[in-house]
Write a protein that holds these residues in place. Structure first.
Motif, PDB file in Angstrom:
ATOM      1  N   LYS B   3     -20.627  -4.895  -3.138  1.00  0.00           N
ATOM      2  CA  LYS B   3     -20.050  -3.950  -4.099  1.00  0.00           C
ATOM      3  C   LYS B   3     -18.729  -4.495  -4.620  1.00  0.00           C
ATOM      4  N   SER B   4     -18.493  -4.291  -5.911  1.00  0.00           N
ATOM      5  CA  SER B   4     -17.238  -4.770  -6.483  1.00  0.00           C
ATOM      6  C   SER B   4     -16.137  -3.757  -6.209  1.00  0.00           C
ATOM      7  N   LEU B   5     -14.963  -4.281  -5.958  1.00  0.00           N
ATOM      8  CA  LEU B   5     -13.854  -3.449  -5.502  1.00  0.00           C
ATOM      9  C   LEU B   5     -12.667  -3.624  -6.442  1.00  0.00           C
ATOM     10  N   LEU B   6     -12.175  -2.505  -6.958  1.00  0.00           N
ATOM     11  CA  LEU B   6     -10.955  -2.530  -7.766  1.00  0.00           C
ATOM     12  C   LEU B   6      -9.803  -1.984  -6.921  1.00  0.00           C
ATOM     13  N   LEU B   7      -8.779  -2.796  -6.723  1.00  0.00           N
ATOM     14  CA  LEU B   7      -7.596  -2.363  -5.987  1.00  0.00           C
ATOM     15  C   LEU B   7      -6.483  -2.080  -6.981  1.00  0.00           C
ATOM     16  N   VAL B   8      -5.839  -0.919  -6.848  1.00  0.00           N
ATOM     17  CA  VAL B   8      -4.766  -0.548  -7.774  1.00  0.00           C
ATOM     18  C   VAL B   8      -3.471  -0.392  -6.990  1.00  0.00           C
ATOM     19  N   SER B   9      -2.499  -1.253  -7.296  1.00  0.00           N
ATOM     20  CA  SER B   9      -1.231  -1.244  -6.572  1.00  0.00           C
ATOM     21  C   SER B   9      -0.166  -0.625  -7.465  1.00  0.00           C
ATOM     22  N   ARG B  10       0.384   0.538  -7.062  1.00  0.00           N
ATOM     23  CA  ARG B  10       1.276   1.232  -7.985  1.00  0.00           C
ATOM     24  C   ARG B  10       2.632   1.595  -7.380  1.00  0.00           C
ATOM     25  N   HIS B  11       3.030   0.843  -6.330  1.00  0.00           N
ATOM     26  CA  HIS B  11       4.349   1.100  -5.749  1.00  0.00           C
ATOM     27  C   HIS B  11       5.259  -0.114  -5.882  1.00  0.00           C
ATOM     28  N   ALA B  12       6.552   0.142  -6.039  1.00  0.00           N
ATOM     29  CA  ALA B  12       7.539  -0.928  -6.141  1.00  0.00           C
ATOM     30  C   ALA B  12       7.596  -1.706  -4.822  1.00  0.00           C
ATOM     31  N   PRO B  13       7.974  -2.983  -4.913  1.00  0.00           N
ATOM     32  CA  PRO B  13       7.803  -3.882  -3.776  1.00  0.00           C
ATOM     33  C   PRO B  13       8.784  -3.727  -2.608  1.00  0.00           C
ATOM     34  N   CYS B  14       9.999  -3.277  -2.841  1.00  0.00           N
ATOM     35  CA  CYS B  14      11.019  -3.428  -1.792  1.00  0.00           C
ATOM     36  C   CYS B  14      11.177  -2.254  -0.840  1.00  0.00           C
ATOM     37  N   GLN B  47       6.215  -5.764  -8.598  1.00  0.00           N
ATOM     38  CA  GLN B  47       5.824  -6.770  -7.596  1.00  0.00           C
ATOM     39  C   GLN B  47       5.667  -8.157  -8.214  1.00  0.00           C
ATOM     40  N   LEU B  48       5.442  -8.186  -9.541  1.00  0.00           N
ATOM     41  CA  LEU B  48       5.154  -9.457 -10.209  1.00  0.00           C
ATOM     42  C   LEU B  48       6.417 -10.195 -10.647  1.00  0.00           C
ATOM     43  N   PHE B  49       7.577  -9.630 -10.342  1.00  0.00           N
ATOM     44  CA  PHE B  49       8.820 -10.233 -10.833  1.00  0.00           C
ATOM     45  C   PHE B  49       9.752 -10.621  -9.681  1.00  0.00           C
ATOM     46  N   LEU B  56      16.975  -8.213   1.857  1.00  0.00           N
ATOM     47  CA  LEU B  56      16.655  -7.050   2.691  1.00  0.00           C
ATOM     48  C   LEU B  56      16.005  -7.465   4.004  1.00  0.00           C
ATOM     49  N   GLU B  57      16.015  -8.776   4.251  1.00  0.00           N
ATOM     50  CA  GLU B  57      15.376  -9.334   5.455  1.00  0.00           C
ATOM     51  C   GLU B  57      13.922  -8.881   5.569  1.00  0.00           C
ATOM     52  N   GLN B  58      13.220  -8.923   4.433  1.00  0.00           N
ATOM     53  CA  GLN B  58      11.798  -8.562   4.435  1.00  0.00           C
ATOM     54  C   GLN B  58      10.954  -9.819   4.255  1.00  0.00           C
ATOM     55  N   LYS B  59       9.700  -9.713   4.680  1.00  0.00           N
ATOM     56  CA  LYS B  59       8.761 -10.812   4.422  1.00  0.00           C
ATOM     57  C   LYS B  59       8.561 -10.964   2.919  1.00  0.00           C
ATOM     58  N   ASN B  60       8.305 -12.205   2.504  1.00  0.00           N
ATOM     59  CA  ASN B  60       8.226 -12.512   1.084  1.00  0.00           C
ATOM     60  C   ASN B  60       6.850 -12.164   0.495  1.00  0.00           C
ATOM     61  N   LEU B  61       6.767 -10.952  -0.046  1.00  0.00           N
ATOM     62  CA  LEU B  61       5.515 -10.475  -0.637  1.00  0.00           C
ATOM     63  C   LEU B  61       5.094 -11.344  -1.823  1.00  0.00           C
ATOM     64  N   SER B  62       6.067 -11.826  -2.595  1.00  0.00           N
ATOM     65  CA  SER B  62       5.743 -12.627  -3.783  1.00  0.00           C
ATOM     66  C   SER B  62       5.004 -13.901  -3.409  1.00  0.00           C
ATOM     67  N   ALA B  63       5.492 -14.574  -2.346  1.00  0.00           N
ATOM     68  CA  ALA B  63       4.812 -15.799  -1.900  1.00  0.00           C
ATOM     69  C   ALA B  63       3.376 -15.467  -1.502  1.00  0.00           C
ATOM     70  N   ASN B  64       3.186 -14.342  -0.832  1.00  0.00           N
ATOM     71  CA  ASN B  64       1.841 -13.917  -0.421  1.00  0.00           C
ATOM     72  C   ASN B  64       0.965 -13.649  -1.638  1.00  0.00           C
ATOM     73  N   ASP B  85       7.362   0.046 -20.638  1.00  0.00           N
ATOM     74  CA  ASP B  85       8.263   1.138 -20.238  1.00  0.00           C
ATOM     75  C   ASP B  85       9.445   0.633 -19.414  1.00  0.00           C
ATOM     76  N   ARG B  86       9.218  -0.467 -18.692  1.00  0.00           N
ATOM     77  CA  ARG B  86      10.250  -0.960 -17.781  1.00  0.00           C
ATOM     78  C   ARG B  86      10.990  -2.170 -18.341  1.00  0.00           C
ATOM     79  N   GLY B  87      10.705  -2.520 -19.593  1.00  0.00           N
ATOM     80  CA  GLY B  87      11.391  -3.645 -20.230  1.00  0.00           C
ATOM     81  C   GLY B  87      11.027  -4.985 -19.632  1.00  0.00           C
ATOM     82  N   LEU B  88       9.819  -5.113 -19.091  1.00  0.00           N
ATOM     83  CA  LEU B  88       9.411  -6.362 -18.436  1.00  0.00           C
ATOM     84  C   LEU B  88       8.530  -7.194 -19.365  1.00  0.00           C
ATOM     85  N   ASP B  89       8.648  -8.507 -19.214  1.00  0.00           N
ATOM     86  CA  ASP B  89       7.942  -9.448 -20.074  1.00  0.00           C
ATOM     87  C   ASP B  89       6.767 -10.051 -19.313  1.00  0.00           C
ATOM     88  N   SER B  90       5.551  -9.815 -19.813  1.00  0.00           N
ATOM     89  CA  SER B  90       4.354 -10.238 -19.074  1.00  0.00           C
ATOM     90  C   SER B  90       4.297 -11.750 -18.881  1.00  0.00           C
TER      91      SER B  90
END
Lengths: 101, 118, 112
Positions: B3-14, B47-49, B56-64, B85-90
């Motif tokens: 089955k195909s799976l769509l994952l939707v991530s909608r929370h800020a990373p930190c 998460q993409l930026f 914050l001494e957190q694991k590096n989600l971006s590298a992952n 809406d957030r002024g981000l450049d794709s």
């Protein structure tokens, strides 16, 4: 019904409802539970937005959550109040369920 | 056929572990060869930026996130409206993702067998 | 917590699963000492895999499961080394986990 979207957060403090209404498909369903039923508060912009959704989008709200918040007697015509067995039936009828956790 | 799976991530990373939990589903599913798509929606687009997780001494989600293609997860999408809406450049998003408008996101939901939103 | 004894007499700490406690303390002699515990003699091919494991970890900050390890090695060293049969011969049993251990990586979260 293609996708049944499930919401349970208050639309006044949270973006889930707004976001969901942007991306919901023309033949999808939306079921409000918990504080998400507050979107049906008379006079609210959220209620207006729901009333303006395309006719193909089916709207539901969980009965006990409506009653708890005194919203059961003022539902817009197009919103169906459902009990738990109907909740389960809707989940099974839909191709898939998208819980906005 | 899986089955195909769509994952939707909608929370800020930190703050909070939600983005990490969704990423773990993607990596585990990818390792099992499931057909997976990943959509960044709402604050999830941050998460993409590449935040500075070290501050914050957190694991590096971006590298992952960069490892997703290695795990066979190559269908990566972002909601154009949420970027705007957030002024981000794709074009500055890492890893590279495909921009979708609201109608295309509706179609994405419709074309997958399962959806998980976190 | 146990101790790994190197050929030169120095000691390194291991975690409860036998993985190096500190990624940064890894050295080739450490890999050799870890390999000796598994009765493995390290060939050039083993070393190539071990170094690519460390490169993967440096790049993505996670230890690879089998599938991404195969893909990564195939991309960087060709499919003669980057295939699961070959990796199983080099690191018998659980190649992703075993080669990660010899490379000084933390235990992979999901050894799929």
């Amino acid at each position: 019904m293609k996708t049944l979207h499930l919401l349970s957060h208050s639309p006044f403090t949270d973006q889930r409802l707004t976001s969901c209404l942007h991306v919901i498909g023309a033949n999808d369903g939306l079921l409000l539970t918990g504080d998400a039923v507050l979107a049906l508060q008379p006079g609210s912009l959220q209620r207006k937005a729901l009333e303006l959704m395309p006719a193909g989008v089916q709207l539901f709200a969980l009965e006990e959550d409506l009653i708890a918040r005194h919203l059961q007697d003022c539902l817009p015509e197009r919103v169906n109040s459902v009990d738990y067995p109907r909740f389960v039936a809707l989940s099974l009828q839909a191709d898939k369920v998208n819980s906005w956790l | 056929m899986s089955k195909s799976l769509l994952l939707v991530s909608r929370h800020a990373p930190c703050s909070g572990s939600t983005p990490r939990e969704l990423l773990d589903i993607a990596l585990a599913g990818g390792a099992f060869d499931l057909p997976i798509s990943l959509l960044f929606l709402d604050d999830g687009v941050f998460q993409l930026f590449t935040p500075n997780f070290a501050a914050l001494e957190q694991k590096n989600l971006s590298a992952n996130l960069q490892a997703l293609p290695m795990f066979g997860v190559e269908q990566l999408y972002v909601a154009e409206r949420c970027l705007r809406d957030r002024g981000l450049d794709s074009t500055k998003a890492q890893p590279a993702v495909q921009c979708l408008d609201d109608a295309a996101i509706s179609a994405l939901y419709a074309s997958h067998d399962l959806v998980i939103t976190l | 917590m146990s101790i790994l004894l190197l050929a030169d007499g120095s000691q390194l700490a291991l975690d409860k699963d036998g993985f190096l406690a500190d990624f940064n303390q890894w050295s080739e002699p450490a890999a050799q000492a870890l390999a000796a515990l598994e009765n493995l003699t390290l060939s050039d091919a083993h070393w190539q895999v071990i170094h690519l494991q460390r490169q993967f970890y440096a790049e993505f900050q996670l230890a690879p499961a089998m599938r991404p390890l195969v893909k990564y090695i195939a991309q960087h060293a060709g499919s003669e080394l980057g295939n699961s049969l070959r990796l199983n011969q080099l690191f018998p049993g659980s190649p992703a986990k075993l080669s990660a251990r010899l490379a000084g990586l933390p235990k992979p979260n999901n050894c799929l």
